[in-house]
Design an enzyme around this catalytic site. Sequence first.
Site, PDB file in Angstrom:
ATOM      1  N   GLU A  66      -5.930  12.448 -12.079  1.00  0.00           N
ATOM      2  CA  GLU A  66      -6.512  12.586 -10.744  1.00  0.00           C
ATOM      3  C   GLU A  66      -8.030  12.441 -10.781  1.00  0.00           C
ATOM      4  O   GLU A  66      -8.622  11.821  -9.887  1.00  0.00           O
ATOM      5  CB  GLU A  66      -6.128  13.943 -10.139  1.00  0.00           C
ATOM      6  N   CYS A 105      -0.996   0.084   3.075  1.00  0.00           N
ATOM      7  CA  CYS A 105      -2.032   0.404   4.067  1.00  0.00           C
ATOM      8  C   CYS A 105      -3.409   0.244   3.431  1.00  0.00           C
ATOM      9  O   CYS A 105      -4.241   1.151   3.440  1.00  0.00           O
ATOM     10  CB  CYS A 105      -1.820   1.830   4.583  1.00  0.00           C
ATOM     11  N   CYS A 144       5.434  -1.835   6.402  1.00  0.00           N
ATOM     12  CA  CYS A 144       5.131  -0.406   6.480  1.00  0.00           C
ATOM     13  C   CYS A 144       6.254   0.348   7.192  1.00  0.00           C
ATOM     14  O   CYS A 144       6.716  -0.087   8.258  1.00  0.00           O
ATOM     15  CB  CYS A 144       3.823  -0.196   7.226  1.00  0.00           C
TER      16      CYS A 144
END
Length: 367
Positions: free
Chosen positions: A52, A208, A218
């Site tokens: 992360e 996106c 999507c």
Amino acid sequence: MTDASPSLLDSDAPVLGRTAFSQRLLDWFDRHGRHDLPWQYDRTPYRVWVSEIMLQQTQVATVIPYFERFMQRFPDVAALAEASQDEVLHLWTGLGYYARGRNLHKAARVVTAEHGGRFPVDSLDAMVALPGVGRSTAGAVIAQSTGDRAVILDGNVKRVLTRLHALEGWTGRPAVERDLWRLAEHYTPQARVVDFTQAMMDLGATLCRRGQPDCERCPFNDVCVAHARGEERRFPESKPKKAIPVRTTRMLVLRDARGHILLEQRPSQGLWGGLWSLPQFDGDDEIDDWLALHAPLAMREQAWASFVHVFSHFRLEITPVPASVSSLDAVGETRRWYDPEQPDAVGLAAPVKKLLESLTPFALTQP
């Protein structure tokens, strides 16, 4: 919050219920999501946390080889805490945003010293208290490593939610960010949180996208207000632009008789904090003064062509100034001789690394 909850914003965006939203997203993720990323195996808090931090402002394809090398050298938080900052920043070189690497090292030592070597994933506040860990990163580590419900709001998630609701305003504004956190909280389910958080990040990264959203594929194209208006590229709104300033610096490329190059360690705070760099000066007079004090027999040569290194908030114009000296006394803890042929395992500022790699070992010629 129930599935029938009203809109959280003063917007005409249709707000799906939590169950409906997560079901659509997870159905898409099961078929099209990313399931083979290296940090998805053996999902320990440590591995998720490192991934992360590396993924902040950096794309997955760039991070993967860095993550794998990092895990080989530092397989657990204890190994990272015991390492020197130079070792950590050496493996970080090229990832940019070096404060992330310094904070990663600091946080490892905090986890070891204050939490017995275990990440405090049972407390969002304790996770956020770690150096370099914000609310979204803490949520991602908790959700991804434990499966407990925790909310994330990274750049990908912000983009998805902003378009879905056609949310006006730059996402860095506190009021807009508060609305986005409310939406993220609304949509995050109780079950399959590991997959849900990964799916939100995947949706933003693969469909996106900022520049070229793939709206046709999507799972939310029938309820996305930005898509209905044909304004996908208008959202999210960009940060108000300011003129990017240009700074200049002159870097001394001082070679000794062995072809080694003198490096200085940058202060721990500020630009390239803790990294090794060529000595920097504002002008030639400063270089001459420095050489007169530290290397009076050095020969300074004509400066090489300048080049530009771009940061997020300014451009740095760098002019290398070569010089040579037959020998120099011991240089101390914050200076060292660097052998381009046998590089030391130290963290280097990116433009300095590129410049050093271009040098021939014994002939200091312009690259």
